[in-house]
Design a protein around this motif. Structure first.
Motif, PDB file in Angstrom:
ATOM      1  N   LEU A 204      12.495 -47.047 -13.962  1.00 51.13           N
ATOM      2  CA  LEU A 204      13.208 -46.052 -14.749  1.00 51.13           C
ATOM      3  C   LEU A 204      12.180 -45.318 -15.609  1.00 51.13           C
ATOM      4  O   LEU A 204      11.738 -45.825 -16.640  1.00 51.13           O
ATOM      5  CB  LEU A 204      14.257 -46.743 -15.628  1.00 51.13           C
ATOM      6  N   PRO A 211      20.564 -44.838 -16.002  1.00 54.63           N
ATOM      7  CA  PRO A 211      20.495 -44.538 -14.569  1.00 54.63           C
ATOM      8  C   PRO A 211      21.736 -44.958 -13.799  1.00 54.63           C
ATOM      9  O   PRO A 211      22.557 -45.748 -14.269  1.00 54.63           O
ATOM     10  CB  PRO A 211      19.316 -45.406 -14.128  1.00 54.63           C
ATOM     11  N   TYR A 224      17.029 -47.393  -8.452  1.00 53.92           N
ATOM     12  CA  TYR A 224      17.647 -46.365  -9.287  1.00 53.92           C
ATOM     13  C   TYR A 224      17.674 -45.047  -8.530  1.00 53.92           C
ATOM     14  O   TYR A 224      16.767 -44.740  -7.748  1.00 53.92           O
ATOM     15  CB  TYR A 224      16.836 -46.143 -10.568  1.00 53.92           C
ATOM     16  N   ARG A 226      16.880 -41.326  -9.187  1.00 51.75           N
ATOM     17  CA  ARG A 226      15.917 -40.812 -10.156  1.00 51.75           C
ATOM     18  C   ARG A 226      16.594 -40.079 -11.311  1.00 51.75           C
ATOM     19  O   ARG A 226      17.597 -39.387 -11.131  1.00 51.75           O
ATOM     20  CB  ARG A 226      14.908 -39.894  -9.482  1.00 51.75           C
ATOM     21  N   ILE A 227      16.027 -40.234 -12.490  1.00 48.30           N
ATOM     22  CA  ILE A 227      16.521 -39.521 -13.670  1.00 48.30           C
ATOM     23  C   ILE A 227      15.616 -38.353 -14.022  1.00 48.30           C
ATOM     24  O   ILE A 227      15.952 -37.545 -14.902  1.00 48.30           O
ATOM     25  CB  ILE A 227      16.648 -40.458 -14.887  1.00 48.30           C
ATOM     26  N   ARG A 252      22.013 -38.953 -13.848  1.00 50.93           N
ATOM     27  CA  ARG A 252      22.034 -39.664 -15.118  1.00 50.93           C
ATOM     28  C   ARG A 252      23.448 -40.182 -15.366  1.00 50.93           C
ATOM     29  O   ARG A 252      24.412 -39.407 -15.352  1.00 50.93           O
ATOM     30  CB  ARG A 252      21.550 -38.756 -16.254  1.00 50.93           C
TER      31      ARG A 252
END
Length: 495
Positions: A204, A211, A224, A226-227, A252
């Motif tokens: 992260l 996430p 995850y 992606r943020i 998000r």
């Protein structure tokens, strides 16, 4: 079992009659040679009488949006991707069978028309139908013409109906890719290379956000979505690509409101040997290029404000902006205790992980300044505690070389003079880990591979991220992010 309305049942009966006529109710390929808007533009200055000496023809296709039947002759309107055009159809021109086929058509059906271009006495460019082709039977009636699809939730949930009925929605849908293409052309002209980086990641990093977590079955590995795009792009600077950008979806796991959608489009760009000022110039020029080439204007009426994109844009530090409003000078050295006392006096709540001078400065900014930045403003000089990936200011290491672009009190861009010191970067990551242990579920993980990449040497660089959806909102004067995302995240309907 599905239940149909009376109108839907009638349309299904017509579908069966089409089959009896050996016509495919859902059509085949149809070759057209013209679009509605092009025809209107081409013939707009030709008088009605001049068409008597012309024999221009056109073949168009689209959805029937209006029908006015008048016995043996009728008018109807079809709409293609460029807009509507009127059709005149007569039993004398196409014969009884085809005219009866037309008379069985419903609003919403998709048809093809070949005919002679003419203009009515009222000056409307019209096609006199010589060949009529049924293409697709619409089994559901469109919303009532004069009210359209007025329920906001239904507009977003059934975007296909919204696009049929609402011209403004169609305009936004076609304007968005023009804006993105303009950005790409602008960045390419500056020598940037557009790249793609992974959507799935095991760490992260790159932003402060919660996430979405997924699972890779083969590897038995939690991952995850992606943020942010940042760290892979900066690895490319290490590799020598020097000027890179990406426009892509990020995710998000946060709330939804008129400015936020859980999945949205982000653009990040990184330029070796540049800095904060270089990113400011790039940004101001990019916005003005979009304004000139896509919308043709510099002033936008947005959320009750008149936004002027003419430069030069205001540039002000975070601490100076706070001092302008509150009189408090955070440039002065102060202890955490002194900052906490100021926060208490101003009724600012401070979480455990925010008990640093830098976090408190940011809380003051969010309370007193952020919503007042209406015209385009570059706000720079953020505290180091809220900027884990940014180079410290050489004159005052309590702050970093970072700016955010604010318009109408909303963040439009976030830019750094990029941190390329691997030792400092590792310390920042470790500070983030401490915050995570104190309850900050948006803190970054430690990306040791990125630290190792920096140890090979990343050139001094400027970097920036833009929220593309919010940018499109401004240029299309849209009030909600759901207006500029074709398929925004929606709760499912219980059926």
């Amino acid at each position: 079992m599905r239940e149909f309305t009376e109108q839907e049942l009638v349309r299904r009966e017509k579908l069966e009659k089409l089959k009896e006529l050996n016509l495919d109710p859902f059509g085949q390929a149809f070759k057209r040679d013209a679009y509605a808007l092009d025809l209107k533009e081409k013939y707009k200055d030709i008088d009605h009488e001049e068409f008597d000496n012309m024999d221009d023809t056109a073949t168009v296709a689209g959805r029937i949006m209006f029908i006015r039947k008048m016995g043996k002759a009728s008018f109807f309107t079809i709409k293609d991707k460029t807009g509507p055009i009127q059709i005149y159809i007569s039993i004398n021109d196409i014969g009884e069978d085809k005219y009866n086929l037309f008379k069985s058509a419903d609003i919403g059906d998709i048809v093809g028309v070949h005919g002679k271009v003419m203009k009515t006495k009222t000056g409307e460019v019209t096609i006199k139908c010589l060949e009529y082709t049924h293409l697709v039977k619409s089994l559901k009636p469109l919303p009532e013409k004069f009210h359209g699809l007025t329920d906001i939730e239904e507009r977003y949930r059934r975007r296909y109906v919204d696009l049929i009925m609402n011209d403004e929605s169609r305009k936004v849908a076609f304007t968005r890719p023009k804006i993105i293409r303009c950005i790409q052309n602008y960045m390419d002209s500056l020598g940037f290379t557009e790249v793609e980086t992974p959507v799935l990641t095991t760490l992260l990093t790159g932003a402060s956000a919660r996430p979405f977590i997924t699972h890779h079955n083969t590897q038995n590995l939690d991952m995850y979505l992606r943020i942010a795009l940042e760290l892979p792009l900066k690895r490319l600077l290490v590799g020598g690509m020097e000027a890179v950008y990406e426009i892509g979806r990020v995710f998000r796991n946060e709330g939804m409101d008129p400015r936020h959608n859980p999945e949205f489009t982000l653009m990040e760009a990184y330029l070796a040997y540049s800095n904060l000022e270089g990113m400011m110039d790039l940004t101001e020029n990019m916005f003005q290029k979009i304004a000139k080439e896509v919308t043709g204007k510099m002033i936008y009426n947005w959320n009750g404000h008149e936004i002027n994109l003419e430069g030069p844009w205001k540039r002000i530090s975070m601490v100076d902006s706070i001092k302008e409003v509150t009189g408090i000078d955070f440039k002065k050295e102060m202890t955490v205790e002194e900052a906490l006392e100021l926060a208490k006096e101003h009724n600012i709540e401070v979480q455990d992980h925010e008990k640093t001078v830098g976090h408190i400065i940011n809380l003051f900014f969010e309370k007193y300044v952020e919503e007042t930045l209406i015209q385009p403003t570059f706000l720079y000089g953020h505290p180091v505690e809220i900027s884990p990936l940014t180079k410290k200011n050489p004159e005052d290491p309590r702050f970093v070389d970072r700016f955010e672009l604010f318009i109408d009190g909303k963040e439009f861009a976030n830019a750094y003079t990029e941190l390329n010191d691997p030792i400092d970067q590792l310390e920042r990551f470790e500070d983030q880990l401490k915050e995570k242990n104190l309850g900050n579920d948006e803190a970054n993980d430690i990306d040791m591979d990125f630290v190792e990449a920096l140890e090979y040497g990343m050139p001094p660089a400027g970097g920036i991220g833009y929220g593309i959806d919010r940018l499109v909102m401004l240029f299309t004067e849209s009030e909600s992010i759901r207006d500029v995302i074709l398929f925004p995240t929606m709760k499912p309907i219980d059926k």
